[in-house]
Motif scaffolding. Structure first.
Motif, PDB file in Angstrom:
ATOM      1  N   LEU A  28     107.877  -5.472  23.562  1.00  0.00           N
ATOM      2  CA  LEU A  28     108.803  -6.489  23.066  1.00  0.00           C
ATOM      3  C   LEU A  28     109.918  -6.816  24.048  1.00  0.00           C
ATOM      4  CD1 LEU A  28     108.850  -5.517  19.301  1.00  0.00           C
ATOM      5  CD2 LEU A  28     107.767  -7.520  20.347  1.00  0.00           C
ATOM      6  N   SER A  32     108.137 -12.363  18.385  1.00  0.00           N
ATOM      7  CA  SER A  32     107.876 -11.174  17.566  1.00  0.00           C
ATOM      8  C   SER A  32     106.739 -11.404  16.580  1.00  0.00           C
ATOM      9  CB  SER A  32     109.134 -10.771  16.791  1.00  0.00           C
ATOM     10  OG  SER A  32     110.178 -10.460  17.658  1.00  0.00           O
ATOM     11  N   GLY A  67     111.091  -6.117  16.640  1.00  0.00           N
ATOM     12  CA  GLY A  67     111.213  -7.428  17.256  1.00  0.00           C
ATOM     13  C   GLY A  67     112.511  -8.125  16.888  1.00  0.00           C
TER      14      GLY A  67
END
Length: 179
Positions: free
Chosen positions: A49, A81, A157
């Motif tokens: 991420l 995300s 995320g």
């Protein structure tokens, strides 16, 4: 912006998905402890991420002339995300199909053994066993399991998106280099 979200979401998803799939398949016969598995999982999520930060920064620098506001940056991070989360879910579902792993049952066994080791009473163990049996049945249903799997990665995320948006809204933070 949509193209950038798809690109960096795919990058993040392929990274986290391949790590998830690879470790699940490689360790299917001898899984690590739950704590080690969680450490590997969340570390791989953070690494993957980091594509949120890179994607938002590249968009800020290349498409927006080095300036982006918090909410557009945060929204872009959330989009990345979501895409990464879809890859993560698909990797988990594929790993379960390839290995034949009954994760719900394994998790239930681990949880019951943990409570037993903590000295839970017979009545409490009976209650926990019934709850874990119900969980195991629910987890076998993909319509229950897939959203639950998505909620493992998405909060990470969101956190990375918040931090990235807060940092990158300042044009003085890692400014674009002009040739």
């Amino acid at each position: 912006m949509f193209r950038t979200i798809l690109l960096w979401g795919t990058v993040a998803g392929l990274i986290v998905g391949s790590i998830l799939f690879g470790t699940t398949v490689a360790m299917a016969d001898h899984p690590p402890s739950m704590g080690i598995g969680m450490a590997i999982g969340y570390t791989s999520m953070l690494i993957a991420l980091s594509a949120i930060f890179v994607g938002v920064k590249r968009h800020r620098d290349d498409a927006l002339g080095g300036v982006i506001r918090f909410w557009p940056a945060f929204g872009m991070g959330l989009g990345i995300s979501v895409v990464a989360g879809v890859f993560y879910v698909l990797a988990w579902e594929t790993a379960l199909a390839v290995t034949g792993l009954d994760y719900g049952a394994k998790f239930a066994e681990h949880f019951i053994a943990q409570r037993r080791a903590e000295g839970a009473s017979a009545a409490e163990l009976a209650r926990i066993t019934a709850e874990m049996k119900a969980f195991s049945v629910q987890y076998a249903d993909p319509l229950y399991r897939m959203p639950m799997t998505f909620t493992e990665i998405f909060p990470v995320g969101v956190l990375v998106s918040l931090i990235s948006a807060a940092l990158l809204r300042r044009s003085s933070f890692l400014p674009a280099r002009r040739a």
